[in-house]
Each structure stands twice: as C-alpha cells, then as structure tokens.
Design an enzyme around this catalytic site. Structure first.
Site, short mmCIF file in Angstrom:
data_model
loop_
_atom_site.label_atom_id
_atom_site.label_comp_id
_atom_site.label_asym_id
_atom_site.label_seq_id
_atom_site.Cartn_x
_atom_site.Cartn_y
_atom_site.Cartn_z
N ILE A 76 39.42 40.66 59.13
CA ILE A 76 40.26 41.85 59.07
C ILE A 76 39.82 42.64 57.85
O ILE A 76 39.71 42.08 56.75
CB ILE A 76 41.76 41.52 59.04
CG1 ILE A 76 42.61 42.80 59.09
CG2 ILE A 76 42.12 40.61 57.89
CD1 ILE A 76 44.07 42.57 59.40
N VAL A 78 39.56 46.71 55.86
CA VAL A 78 39.84 48.13 55.71
C VAL A 78 38.82 48.68 54.72
O VAL A 78 38.59 48.09 53.67
CB VAL A 78 41.28 48.38 55.20
CG1 VAL A 78 41.51 49.85 54.91
CG2 VAL A 78 42.30 47.87 56.22
N GLU A 110 41.71 31.88 57.43
CA GLU A 110 41.24 31.40 56.13
C GLU A 110 41.01 32.62 55.25
O GLU A 110 40.59 33.67 55.74
CB GLU A 110 39.91 30.63 56.24
CG GLU A 110 40.00 29.31 56.96
CD GLU A 110 39.79 29.43 58.47
OE1 GLU A 110 40.09 28.46 59.18
OE2 GLU A 110 39.35 30.51 58.94
N ASN A 115 40.96 35.81 46.58
CA ASN A 115 41.42 37.08 47.15
C ASN A 115 42.95 37.14 47.11
O ASN A 115 43.63 37.06 48.12
CB ASN A 115 40.89 37.23 48.58
CG ASN A 115 41.05 38.63 49.10
OD1 ASN A 115 41.78 39.45 48.53
ND2 ASN A 115 40.37 38.93 50.20
N TYR A 122 49.32 38.54 53.24
CA TYR A 122 49.62 37.57 54.30
C TYR A 122 50.99 36.94 54.08
O TYR A 122 51.75 36.76 55.04
CB TYR A 122 48.55 36.50 54.37
CG TYR A 122 47.17 37.03 54.72
CD1 TYR A 122 46.99 38.02 55.69
CD2 TYR A 122 46.03 36.56 54.07
CE1 TYR A 122 45.74 38.51 56.00
CE2 TYR A 122 44.77 37.04 54.39
CZ TYR A 122 44.64 38.02 55.36
OH TYR A 122 43.40 38.50 55.67
#
Length: 153
Positions: A76, A78, A110, A115, A122
C-alpha cells in the site's frame, strides 16, 4: 490527525497500463521497491489491485492477496508529495471494504519495524500486533524485522 484532501480521491482496479506510473512512485518511497515484474506477476495472479487517482493522476495503489477468507495486504503506497493528507487512510479503508466484499474475515500485513507512521495508521484502523518476523526485510546494511499485524473484518 491528517488534513482531509481538497479533492476526493477516485479508486479503480489497477490495469497493466498503470504499471509504468506505479513503478515511477515505488522507488521514491521505498529503499527496496517492487519491480515492474513484481507488479505484473501480481496482476497475472489475479491479486486484488487498485489505484487511487486525483485529477486523473495515479497517486497511490494497493494490492491484496486473497486466500480463502483471509486478505493479505501486500503493498500500500501513496506518492511522497501526497502523504500526510489522509489519503493512506482512505486507500486502506477502501481495501478493507473490498476485502469485506470478497468475504474476508481477517486482514493481515507486514510492516517494517522502523515505519512508525505506518504502524500508527494501522493501529488507528484497528490492526493489532500479532508477532515479529525476524530479518524479514532487506536493508542497505543487512535485514530488518517486520511487525505482523492483523484485524478482524
């Protein structure tokens, strides 16, 4: 809390024609980016792959592998210039809804241990730490652990 984008993003299924734009974004945000071949293989395998656009420009994308009643978020992203505007949250929310529509009971992912922004996102979306995958990700000087996270859908 992130600011809402001025314009609402549009979501659509990723096509092979999108891979060039996706592959322009990928190396600008990851030290070990997916390759064109990785994305093509994902599309060839029938993974759930979507792009996020604003004003006709691809600014994000996500891929989910469905296995029985489980959704595994593989990637995912951006684009750097569009981060911090709530677009990652919107994209993740879209992928959760798509996974629910496909009757997934859970979503897993994962994330690099370093990060912390992604981990925080999340967690606000209901994901919980389920474990650690030791030495999962490559780094410039070795390997980094991954945090395994999951959420019931």
């Amino acid at each position: 809390m992130s600011a809402l984008p001025k314009y609402q993003p549009q979501f659509r299924v990723m096509s092979y024609e999108d891979l060039i734009a996706v592959c322009r974004i990928e190396p600008t945000i990851y030290s070990h980016p997916w390759t064109y071949g990785n994305f093509k293989d994902s599309l060839d395998s029938g993974y759930c792959a979507w792009v996020m656009e604003m004003s006709g420009e691809i600014i994000g994308y996500a891929l989910v592998m469905m296995v029985l009643d489980e959704a595994h978020l593989l990637n995912i992203s951006v684009a750097q210039a569009h981060q911090g505007q709530g677009l990652g949250r919107a994209l993740l929310g879209h992928m959760i809804e798509i996974s629910r529509h496909r009757l997934a009971a859970n979503m897993f992912l994962e994330v690099r241990e370093s990060n912390t922004k992604a981990i925080a996102l999340y967690e606000t979306m209901g994901f919980c730490e389920m474990g650690i995958r030791r030495h999962y990700y490559p780094t410039k000087s070795g390997r980094e652990d991954a945090v395994l996270m999951g959420v019931a859908l």
